[in-house]
Design a protein around this motif. Sequence first.
Motif, PDB file in Angstrom:
ATOM      1  N   PHE A 350      16.121  -8.307  38.533  1.00 35.20           N
ATOM      2  CA  PHE A 350      15.686  -9.151  38.222  1.00 35.20           C
ATOM      3  C   PHE A 350      14.171  -9.242  39.323  1.00 35.20           C
ATOM      4  O   PHE A 350      13.884  -9.015  40.382  1.00 35.20           O
ATOM      5  CB  PHE A 350      16.148 -10.386  39.725  1.00 35.20           C
ATOM      6  CG  PHE A 350      17.851 -11.000  38.177  1.00 35.20           C
ATOM      7  CD1 PHE A 350      17.353 -11.780  36.712  1.00 35.20           C
ATOM      8  CD2 PHE A 350      18.584 -10.862  38.149  1.00 35.20           C
ATOM      9  CE1 PHE A 350      18.041 -12.332  36.223  1.00 35.20           C
ATOM     10  CE2 PHE A 350      19.504 -10.827  37.082  1.00 35.20           C
ATOM     11  CZ  PHE A 350      18.878 -11.615  35.948  1.00 35.20           C
ATOM     12  N   ARG A 351      13.121  -9.783  38.417  1.00 36.51           N
ATOM     13  CA  ARG A 351      12.023  -9.215  38.975  1.00 36.51           C
ATOM     14  C   ARG A 351      11.095 -11.203  39.002  1.00 36.51           C
ATOM     15  O   ARG A 351      11.144 -11.566  38.171  1.00 36.51           O
ATOM     16  CB  ARG A 351      10.798  -8.855  38.349  1.00 36.51           C
ATOM     17  CG  ARG A 351       9.223  -8.445  38.575  1.00 36.51           C
ATOM     18  CD  ARG A 351       9.196  -7.579  38.726  1.00 36.51           C
ATOM     19  NE  ARG A 351       8.393  -7.741  36.889  1.00 36.51           N
ATOM     20  CZ  ARG A 351       7.265  -8.439  36.277  1.00 36.51           C
ATOM     21  NH1 ARG A 351       6.613  -8.725  36.822  1.00 36.51           N
ATOM     22  NH2 ARG A 351       7.550  -8.281  34.995  1.00 36.51           N
ATOM     23  N   ILE A 368      14.998  -7.511  42.559  1.00 36.32           N
ATOM     24  CA  ILE A 368      16.293  -7.694  43.209  1.00 36.32           C
ATOM     25  C   ILE A 368      17.395  -7.326  42.071  1.00 36.32           C
ATOM     26  O   ILE A 368      17.061  -7.437  41.138  1.00 36.32           O
ATOM     27  CB  ILE A 368      16.608  -8.754  43.509  1.00 36.32           C
ATOM     28  CG1 ILE A 368      15.845  -9.719  44.815  1.00 36.32           C
ATOM     29  CG2 ILE A 368      17.875  -9.272  44.294  1.00 36.32           C
ATOM     30  CD1 ILE A 368      15.616 -11.088  44.742  1.00 36.32           C
ATOM     31  N   PRO A 369      18.318  -5.996  42.565  1.00 35.80           N
ATOM     32  CA  PRO A 369      19.710  -5.256  41.911  1.00 35.80           C
ATOM     33  C   PRO A 369      19.990  -6.900  41.244  1.00 35.80           C
ATOM     34  O   PRO A 369      21.206  -7.643  41.811  1.00 35.80           O
ATOM     35  CB  PRO A 369      19.711  -4.875  42.265  1.00 35.80           C
ATOM     36  CG  PRO A 369      19.421  -4.586  43.811  1.00 35.80           C
ATOM     37  CD  PRO A 369      18.368  -5.836  44.128  1.00 35.80           C
ATOM     38  N   ALA A 370      20.472  -6.874  39.992  1.00 33.01           N
ATOM     39  CA  ALA A 370      21.381  -7.710  39.333  1.00 33.01           C
ATOM     40  C   ALA A 370      22.126  -7.895  40.121  1.00 33.01           C
ATOM     41  O   ALA A 370      23.383  -8.827  40.098  1.00 33.01           O
ATOM     42  CB  ALA A 370      21.355  -7.491  37.818  1.00 33.01           C
ATOM     43  N   THR A 376      22.151 -12.753  46.923  1.00 36.42           N
ATOM     44  CA  THR A 376      20.388 -12.985  47.957  1.00 36.42           C
ATOM     45  C   THR A 376      19.541 -14.407  46.771  1.00 36.42           C
ATOM     46  O   THR A 376      19.022 -14.448  47.821  1.00 36.42           O
ATOM     47  CB  THR A 376      19.373 -11.815  47.665  1.00 36.42           C
ATOM     48  OG1 THR A 376      20.874 -10.121  47.355  1.00 36.42           O
ATOM     49  CG2 THR A 376      18.546 -11.678  47.869  1.00 36.42           C
ATOM     50  N   ALA A 377      20.160 -15.008  45.987  1.00 39.51           N
ATOM     51  CA  ALA A 377      19.380 -16.027  45.262  1.00 39.51           C
ATOM     52  C   ALA A 377      19.622 -16.968  46.466  1.00 39.51           C
ATOM     53  O   ALA A 377      18.585 -17.951  46.481  1.00 39.51           O
ATOM     54  CB  ALA A 377      19.448 -16.136  44.007  1.00 39.51           C
ATOM     55  N   PHE A 388      22.284 -16.664  36.979  1.00 38.53           N
ATOM     56  CA  PHE A 388      21.734 -15.472  37.439  1.00 38.53           C
ATOM     57  C   PHE A 388      22.824 -15.118  36.228  1.00 38.53           C
ATOM     58  O   PHE A 388      22.518 -14.109  35.150  1.00 38.53           O
ATOM     59  CB  PHE A 388      21.534 -14.969  38.305  1.00 38.53           C
ATOM     60  CG  PHE A 388      20.079 -15.186  38.860  1.00 38.53           C
ATOM     61  CD1 PHE A 388      18.788 -14.753  38.159  1.00 38.53           C
ATOM     62  CD2 PHE A 388      20.216 -16.089  40.300  1.00 38.53           C
ATOM     63  CE1 PHE A 388      17.265 -15.012  39.054  1.00 38.53           C
ATOM     64  CE2 PHE A 388      19.074 -16.821  40.081  1.00 38.53           C
ATOM     65  CZ  PHE A 388      17.824 -15.860  39.901  1.00 38.53           C
ATOM     66  N   ASP A 389      24.213 -15.296  36.375  1.00 36.07           N
ATOM     67  CA  ASP A 389      24.974 -14.482  35.956  1.00 36.07           C
ATOM     68  C   ASP A 389      25.021 -14.908  34.587  1.00 36.07           C
ATOM     69  O   ASP A 389      24.838 -14.388  33.020  1.00 36.07           O
ATOM     70  CB  ASP A 389      26.645 -14.279  36.225  1.00 36.07           C
ATOM     71  CG  ASP A 389      26.820 -13.983  37.508  1.00 36.07           C
ATOM     72  OD1 ASP A 389      26.146 -13.114  37.177  1.00 36.07           O
ATOM     73  OD2 ASP A 389      27.399 -14.104  37.821  1.00 36.07           O
TER      74      ASP A 389
END
Length: 434
Positions: A350-351, A368-370, A376-377, A388-389
């Motif tokens: 995700f950018r 950030i790696p998915a 992290t979010a 995000f999923d």
Amino acid sequence: MSGFCTAGARLGAPDTGLISYGEMVDQGRNVHEATKQLPIIGDGDNGYGNAMNVKRTVRGYAAAGFAGILIEDQVSPKSCGHVRGKRVTSREEAVSRIRAAADARDEGADILIMARSDARQAESLDEALWRAAAFADAGADMLFIDALASEDEMRRFCSLGGTAGGLPKMANMLEGGGKTPILPPEALQDMGFKLVAYPLSLLGVSIRAMENALRGLKHGQIPDVRDLGTFVDIQMAVGFPEYYEEEARYAIKGGSSSSGSAGTKPFVSGFAAAAAAPAAAATAAATAAGSEPSARAAVSSSVGQQQSTVVEADEVVPPSSSSSYAVQQFGVDQSDRDSGWEAFRRSKFFRITIRDKRTGTVKLETRIPAGFIGATASMIPQIAGIDFDEFIKGAMGGNLDLSKPLLDYEIDNDVITIYLELEKPGEMFQEYQQ
């Protein structure tokens, strides 16, 4: 773990015997806890006293997690081997210290003994070589003569015979102007050295970086993101993602919160709570609009009435050992999850870009790696609460136009834009279906 650097970083003091045994052990314990698997040699100075003190020091360093300890032959107060005023103890006391250290090891302390002599600068090269040989006979595991002044002296040290000839030897490449010539690792290895120390590299560049940052802050300038890194970069470096993954592993399912409400989702903590509600609204708006960037208006209009609301975070993706999670959330069985879902998440990013709405200044730009996004979010207030999923699921099914932002919305003075970056859209989904 250098005594010079530890005294400087912990006390802001010179390496002149001011730092104590207790402070060194405490620092070593913290370093070991943070690094876990790295074998660290700790500077034990002169053992902090007589032979009995040396034994206690060796046991304490071993208990703190050190893989090795360095014991030297200076008198108190001792100092860095490359500064003036070197004084060493008698031959008998120097050898007694190493014998006591070796005895502590043999009595159960799981640690290697590196015997160091400072006699080269205090007396002579011949005296230093004699002591190194005697330390080997007394039971040392490794040998070190500090402040050797030439390549010839370094070769003579590596050419010692007897017991000393079979022990590993360390070279000290003191950066920035020490007494020992700085040589490349290949040359040191050809001489016969098995270990090499670069004691000041990290401390030196850290001092320079902090000085430059302070000069900039004095004039109202923060460090460039290329030097500073993003807030997410810093949090990842100190272990926030791993912490949140482990926190999710031990989350209490079906229990009650302090307010009496039951559920399986953890509360957003602290700074993330204020932004979680509008970000969650952005997810819902984007989903309803087919992930088009029209979510901005929906978020902007709801900020005022939602920011004070304490909300729950979206469910954190638990470890892959949770066999029921994928079936419950996405209708994916465990074998498919292992072969496709997790592989997809691990390989995509995700950018996230956050800009100041008034000036256009980029406040955050990171990839950030998915696989880490769930944990992290929650550390970035502007995106906390976004599911995000759901975007990952849509990307796997080819239902997203990845040339456009997943989300593009505003919170207060920030404009947040989020992309999902794929090398070949649909490729991983095809593998997943197979």
